[in-house]
Write an enzyme that holds these catalytic residues in place. Structure first.
Site, PDB file in Angstrom:
ATOM      1  N   THR A  70      45.701  21.866   0.596  1.00 19.37           N
ATOM      2  CA  THR A  70      46.685  22.789   0.033  1.00 19.37           C
ATOM      3  C   THR A  70      47.905  22.801   0.938  1.00 19.37           C
ATOM      4  O   THR A  70      47.935  22.140   1.965  1.00 19.37           O
ATOM      5  CB  THR A  70      46.107  24.217  -0.077  1.00 19.37           C
ATOM      6  OG1 THR A  70      46.124  24.840   1.212  1.00 19.37           O
ATOM      7  CG2 THR A  70      44.693  24.212  -0.616  1.00 19.37           C
ATOM      8  N   CYS A  71      48.903  23.562   0.553  1.00 18.18           N
ATOM      9  CA  CYS A  71      50.106  23.640   1.371  1.00 18.18           C
ATOM     10  C   CYS A  71      49.818  24.259   2.734  1.00 18.18           C
ATOM     11  O   CYS A  71      50.491  23.943   3.719  1.00 18.18           O
ATOM     12  CB  CYS A  71      51.168  24.465   0.660  1.00 18.18           C
ATOM     13  SG  CYS A  71      51.709  23.743  -0.902  1.00 18.18           S
ATOM     14  N   ARG A  73      46.611  24.425   4.298  1.00 20.23           N
ATOM     15  CA  ARG A  73      45.463  23.904   5.040  1.00 20.23           C
ATOM     16  C   ARG A  73      45.019  22.568   4.462  1.00 20.23           C
ATOM     17  O   ARG A  73      45.165  22.313   3.267  1.00 20.23           O
ATOM     18  CB  ARG A  73      44.303  24.894   4.999  1.00 20.23           C
ATOM     19  CG  ARG A  73      43.622  24.994   3.644  1.00 20.23           C
ATOM     20  CD  ARG A  73      42.459  25.982   3.649  1.00 20.23           C
ATOM     21  NE  ARG A  73      42.940  27.356   3.798  1.00 20.23           N
ATOM     22  CZ  ARG A  73      42.673  28.117   4.852  1.00 20.23           C
ATOM     23  NH1 ARG A  73      41.933  27.650   5.835  1.00 20.23           N
ATOM     24  NH2 ARG A  73      43.120  29.345   4.909  1.00 20.23           N
ATOM     25  N   SER A 129      43.677  33.621   4.095  1.00 17.06           N
ATOM     26  CA  SER A 129      44.970  33.209   3.565  1.00 17.06           C
ATOM     27  C   SER A 129      46.096  33.930   4.285  1.00 17.06           C
ATOM     28  O   SER A 129      45.886  34.973   4.909  1.00 17.06           O
ATOM     29  CB  SER A 129      45.043  33.505   2.067  1.00 17.06           C
ATOM     30  OG  SER A 129      44.027  32.812   1.363  1.00 17.06           O
ATOM     31  N   GLN A 140      41.894  26.324  -6.064  1.00 17.23           N
ATOM     32  CA  GLN A 140      42.081  25.069  -5.345  1.00 17.23           C
ATOM     33  C   GLN A 140      40.752  24.550  -4.795  1.00 17.23           C
ATOM     34  O   GLN A 140      40.483  23.344  -4.819  1.00 17.23           O
ATOM     35  CB  GLN A 140      43.087  25.272  -4.218  1.00 17.23           C
ATOM     36  CG  GLN A 140      44.501  25.527  -4.720  1.00 17.23           C
ATOM     37  CD  GLN A 140      45.417  26.075  -3.640  1.00 17.23           C
ATOM     38  OE1 GLN A 140      44.976  26.739  -2.709  1.00 17.23           O
ATOM     39  NE2 GLN A 140      46.709  25.804  -3.764  1.00 17.23           N
ATOM     40  N   GLY A 209      60.571  25.653   0.452  1.00 21.61           N
ATOM     41  CA  GLY A 209      59.273  25.363   1.066  1.00 21.61           C
ATOM     42  C   GLY A 209      58.128  25.501   0.088  1.00 21.61           C
ATOM     43  O   GLY A 209      58.274  26.064  -0.999  1.00 21.61           O
ATOM     44  N   GLU A 212      51.938  28.677   0.255  1.00 18.88           N
ATOM     45  CA  GLU A 212      51.276  29.316  -0.878  1.00 18.88           C
ATOM     46  C   GLU A 212      51.709  30.762  -1.075  1.00 18.88           C
ATOM     47  O   GLU A 212      51.805  31.244  -2.205  1.00 18.88           O
ATOM     48  CB  GLU A 212      49.765  29.215  -0.697  1.00 18.88           C
ATOM     49  CG  GLU A 212      49.271  27.797  -0.885  1.00 18.88           C
ATOM     50  CD  GLU A 212      47.929  27.529  -0.234  1.00 18.88           C
ATOM     51  OE1 GLU A 212      47.187  28.498   0.002  1.00 18.88           O
ATOM     52  OE2 GLU A 212      47.629  26.358   0.029  1.00 18.88           O
ATOM     53  N   GLY A 214      54.681  32.084  -0.408  1.00 18.59           N
ATOM     54  CA  GLY A 214      55.982  32.050  -1.069  1.00 18.59           C
ATOM     55  C   GLY A 214      55.847  31.687  -2.528  1.00 18.59           C
ATOM     56  O   GLY A 214      56.546  32.241  -3.394  1.00 18.59           O
TER      57      GLY A 214
END
Length: 444
Positions: A70-71, A73, A129, A140, A209, A212, A214
């Site tokens: 993911t963005c 991790r 998170s 995800q 960016g 997640e 954001g």
């Protein structure tokens, strides 16, 4: 047994010599806590490339593996009868993606056994998170498990771990309001924007960016009917992500122009350096003829220089500011997070208990088989013995080897050997409901 892991669970070993070792969980990864966005961007494995990556991992000997990318991790979650060795192989696979980069030693972490299980539970429950309670990570993780399943790289212990995690996440969301916390924080950002600009339909937002948190805030603006939402950023994946999300891509090299046309700016890069400073925001305000800009910094570490707070017509909020607004008179996220964490702890206790029970089964099977072999041997050697004689001989045969071993341990006389003897006695007491007299107490 060949390979790093043969997907083994409790049972008999391949050669039939005894119980097969059980697979143990491990994790190798880098997250927003240990790696900046520049490193995470290089580690990120695009969804279409996941099957090829997993195939390469299988060729390296990793037979049970989930690749979560993911963005925020990139983690490899696996099980193996030799997790220390497997994790080393997994880390080398990830490090190969950073070839040519200078990477701090602290970038990657490894977790094993209970620590690995707890980590997966916390991820699925959105307790690990950037914004506690966000819902994206569970989806995800489920997608990653599906890809691993399609590649034939998840079964046994790893599948049990993932399914347990999903069930736990469902319980957490159904019995606590932790998910409302993330939504309320994002909604608080929208409320601030509405107070400043009025109707969202007349506003344009810019997301800088791919973080997640954001993205979660940006989604809330879309639900509120934002007039337009653009995406830009220093990551090489930004343009592809814009197309995937149905957003308008803005060239990062022309950030000044994009800022000038934005009423709301959400930063979510976390690259360890400021993307926006006083000069860039001042230029944007001048181009807008002092029409205000709402700046929401969702980067970890921060993306916006705190010095912009001194500028007129600039309204700057960090993620902490937004979360404080969300908690005010609405939802105590700390209490909800604590309740969710308690559920994770309880699930972890259940997991450990279940694991201990499963690990005990092979020993019991082996013990029963050994006793049956001794019984057959006694009957074959003494076919005419009556029941009393046969059972006496059998008891002697069963206790012969343990007796010799205990005498050998006791004769060593060291402190460690004494502790071993005490441990054995306690185990025997529990297994056979015995009451073993401590001879030392008789002489005191």
């Amino acid at each position: 047994m060949t390979g790093i892991s043969a997907g083994t669970t409790a049972g008999t070993s391949v050669d039939g010599a005894g119980p097969a070792p059980m697979d143990r969980p491990y994790i190798v990864g880098a997250s927003f806590r240990t790696a900046d966005a520049r490193i995470r961007d290089r580690l990120f494995i695009e969804p279409p490339a996941q099957p090829e990556f997993l195939a390469a991992c299988r060729d390296a000997g990793l037979t049970q593996l989930v690749s979560l990318s993911t963005c925020d991790r990139v983690e490899l979650i696996g099980t193996s009868t030799d997790p220390e060795r497997a994790s080393g192989t997994a880390e080398r696979r990830l490090r190969s993606r950073l070839e040519g980069m200078s990477v701090p030693e602290s970038t990657f972490y490894r977790l094993y056994d209970v620590d690995a299980v707890a980590h997966v539970f916390r991820i699925a429950s959105a307790l690990d998170s950037q914004m506690i309670g966000e819902s994206q990570i569970l989806g995800q993780l489920k997608d990653a498990v599906q890809v691993a399943s399609d590649a034939g790289m998840i079964q046994g212990e790893l599948d049990r771990l993932m399914q347990t995690s999903f069930a736990l996440a469902k319980r957490v969301r159904s019995t606590t309001r932790i998910g409302e916390g993330a939504v309320s924080a994002a909604a608080a950002a929208v409320k601030v924007a509405q107070d400043l600009h009025g109707t969202m339909a007349r506003c344009r937002a810019l997301l800088i960016g791919l973080g997640e948190t954001g993205g979660l805030i940006a989604e809330q603006f879309q639900r509120a009917g934002i007039g337009g939402l653009d995406l830009t950023g220093p990551s090489r994946r930004t343009e592809r992500e814009a197309a995937r999300r149905g957003l308008t891509y803005q060239d990062y090299e022309k950030l000044d122009r994009a800022l000038a046309h934005s009423d709301i700016v959400i930063t979510a890069a976390g690259r360890g350096r400021y993307l926006l400073d006083s000069d860039s925001v001042t230029k944007a305000l001048e181009a807008r003829r002092s029409k205000p800009i709402l700046l929401i910094d969702a980067g970890i570490p921060l993306d916006i220089d705190p010095a912009v707070d001194t500028l007129p017509d600039d309204f700057h909020y960090t993620l902490d500011d937004i979360e404080r607004l969300a908690e005010k008179g609405q939802l105590d996220r700390k209490a909800e997070a604590a309740e969710a964490a308690a559920m994770v702890d309880s699930a972890l206790i259940d997991w450990r208990r279940s694991q201990a029970e499963r690990e005990g089964v092979p020993g019991l099977i082996a013990l029963r088989e050994q006793f049956d072999r001794l019984r057959e041997d006694v009957l074959n050697r003494h076919p005419s013995a009556d029941a009393a004689e046969a059972t006496r001989l059998l008891v002697n045969r069963i206790l012969h080897e343990p007796s010799e071993t205990l005498r050998a341990i006791a004769s060593e006389g060291g402190a460690a050997d004494l502790r071993d003897t005490i441990t054995v006695n306690r185990v025997l007491e529990r297994l056979f409901a015995l009451r073993i007299q401590d001879e030392r107490s008789d002489t005191e």
